[in-house]
Design an enzyme around this catalytic site. Structure first.
Site, short mmCIF file in Angstrom:
data_model
loop_
_atom_site.label_atom_id
_atom_site.label_comp_id
_atom_site.label_asym_id
_atom_site.label_seq_id
_atom_site.Cartn_x
_atom_site.Cartn_y
_atom_site.Cartn_z
N ARG A 48 0.86 -1.19 0.00
CA ARG A 48 0.00 0.00 0.00
C ARG A 48 0.89 1.23 0.00
NH1 ARG A 48 2.43 2.01 3.67
NH2 ARG A 48 0.87 3.63 3.69
N ALA A 50 0.79 5.12 -2.22
CA ALA A 50 0.59 5.39 -3.65
C ALA A 50 1.77 4.97 -4.54
CB ALA A 50 0.24 6.86 -3.84
N ASP A 239 -2.00 10.72 -2.23
CA ASP A 239 -2.44 9.66 -3.15
C ASP A 239 -2.81 10.20 -4.53
OD1 ASP A 239 -3.01 8.56 -0.28
OD2 ASP A 239 -2.76 6.88 -1.65
N LYS A 250 -4.60 9.97 3.07
CA LYS A 250 -5.26 9.10 4.05
C LYS A 250 -6.30 9.84 4.88
CE LYS A 250 -5.01 5.61 4.47
NZ LYS A 250 -6.06 4.77 3.83
O1 MRU Z 1 -4.51 3.11 2.24
P1 MRU Z 1 -3.04 3.35 2.08
O2 MRU Z 1 -2.23 2.79 3.21
O3 MRU Z 1 -2.55 2.90 0.72
O4 MRU Z 1 -2.89 4.93 2.13
C1 MRU Z 1 -1.61 5.48 2.03
C2 MRU Z 1 -1.58 6.95 2.16
O5 MRU Z 1 -2.59 7.61 2.25
C3 MRU Z 1 -0.24 7.60 2.04
O6 MRU Z 1 -0.17 8.73 2.85
C4 MRU Z 1 -0.01 8.01 0.57
O7 MRU Z 1 -0.21 6.91 -0.28
C5 MRU Z 1 1.35 8.56 0.35
S1 MRU Z 1 2.57 7.31 0.38
C6 MRU Z 1 4.06 7.95 -0.03
#
Ligand code: MRU
Length: 352
Positions: A48, A50, A239, A250
């Protein structure tokens, strides 16, 4: 230096990735040998974050191409078509997934008519290039962002935007790592990040492994923290960033940004150019993933909410651009992001 890796190619035929569902209790690497298996790993959060999702999707295409390389041209083409479909349907919000699939599709289409065995090796090369570029982007972001971190800074972060969320180093946590590598002392507060606990399970784990001073807090304590202690900055990942600078990240990020503005704390977003979606004018057009109610009614096998209760469980929220002090990218820092400043960033990056 992080002694784990998020994902990599495991020759001759597998994507190897750290199963983040088991952290911090177990470090277990999965070996995935089809696009369907990779899509499941993305959907169930084994991988997980992005940029990591983008890299996983690229390898999802590559692994399917390798698996099907001995088929005839039409069998290979239909297997790849299905692979693009299953990966694109795995999660909707992080645009890096679609960005990486578009890059893989361009290579696939340019190779139409060439033997599948040749196409498979070219698709694998492209996945390697996407992974290497992500690490380089994170290191560049780290260099740019470290300049915004004062020595002795107290920093608040939300979710996990670290090495685990990327091919290595991290975006928001990459900025922190680079500041520490430059000799700055920092103290990090990590929101636990309900309901999936990326802060408690992942950020706390990876920062403490690197010997970085990290303190965990419940999400609801972030406002109280800013009201009662000097917090120098907030840094988070993203994301998807719209053309006007609205930031999907998030769930819970928006309220941290509101609190930061209320308390005069700079709110920074660290994200590579692959996280920008210039096709959406503002955050209202960003698709927000709704996840299973069971993530909110309990954790693992434990249930604490009444059976049958209604649940609202968006995985992401949108922070309006006017709450963002700056966006840190590999191409530099954009202060007070808006449609004009981001169009300039895009144009400069295209000519660099
Ligand atoms: O649901 P997730 O764990 O994939 O969400 C991740 C996030 O929201 C991160 O803050 C975002 O992807 C940035 S990662 C460099």
């Amino acid at each position: 230096m992080t002694a784990f890796f998020t994902l990599r190619w495991h020759a001759p035929d597998a994507v190897e990735l750290l199963d983040q569902r088991l952290l911090p209790r177990r470090e277990h690497y999965l070996h995935l040998r089809s696009a369907g298996e990779v899509a499941d790993a993305i959907r169930t959060l084994a991988v997980r974050g992005a940029p990591a999702i983008g890299c996983a999707a690229a390898y999802g295409i590559a692994v399917e191409a390798v698996r099907c390389r001995h088929l005839d041209a039409s069998g290979f083409a239909s297997a790849l078509q299905a692979a693009f479909g299953v990966l694109a349907a795995s999660r909707p919000t992080a645009v890096n997934l679609f960005w990486a699939l578009a890059r893989m599709r361009a290579v696939h289409e340019a190779l139409a008519g060439s033997p599948p065995i040749h196409a498979a090796s070219k698709l694998l090369e492209e996945a390697h290039a996407i992974l290497a570029a992500d690490v380089a982007a994170n290191e560049a972001m780290g260099r740019h962002g470290a300049a915004l971190v004062p020595d002795g800074a107290t920093i608040l972060t939300h979710c996990n935007a670290g090495a685990l969320a990327t091919a290595g180093h991290g975006t928001a946590l990459g900025v922190i790592r680079s500041a520490v590598a430059a000799g700055k002392k920092v103290r990090v507060f990590a929101d636990e990040t309900r309901p999936v606990l990326q802060g408690a399970r992942l950020t706390a784990w990876e920062l403490s492994r690197d010997g970085i001073d990290v303190t965990l807090l419940p999400d609801g304590a972030a406002g109280h923290l800013m009201a009662t202690q000097k917090v120098d900055l907030v840094v988070v990942g993203a994301d998807r960033i719209a053309a006007n600078g609205d930031v999907a990240n998030k769930i819970g990020t928006y309220q941290v940004a509101v609190m930061a503005r209320r308390h005069g704390v700079p709110f920074y977003v660290a994200a590579p150019l692959s996280t920008f979606d210039f096709s959406v004018a503002d955050g209202r057009a960003i698709p927000i993933e709704q996840r299973d109610p069971s993530e909110v009614t309990g954790y693992g096998a434990e249930r604490w909410a009444p059976d049958g209760i209604g649940v609202f469980n968006p995985a992401f929220d949108v922070t309006p651009a006017d709450l963002v002090s700056a966006i840190i990218t590999e191409a530099g820092v954009v202060h007070r992001p808006d449609t004009q400043t981001l169009a300039r960033l895009r144009a400069d990056a295209a000519t660099a």
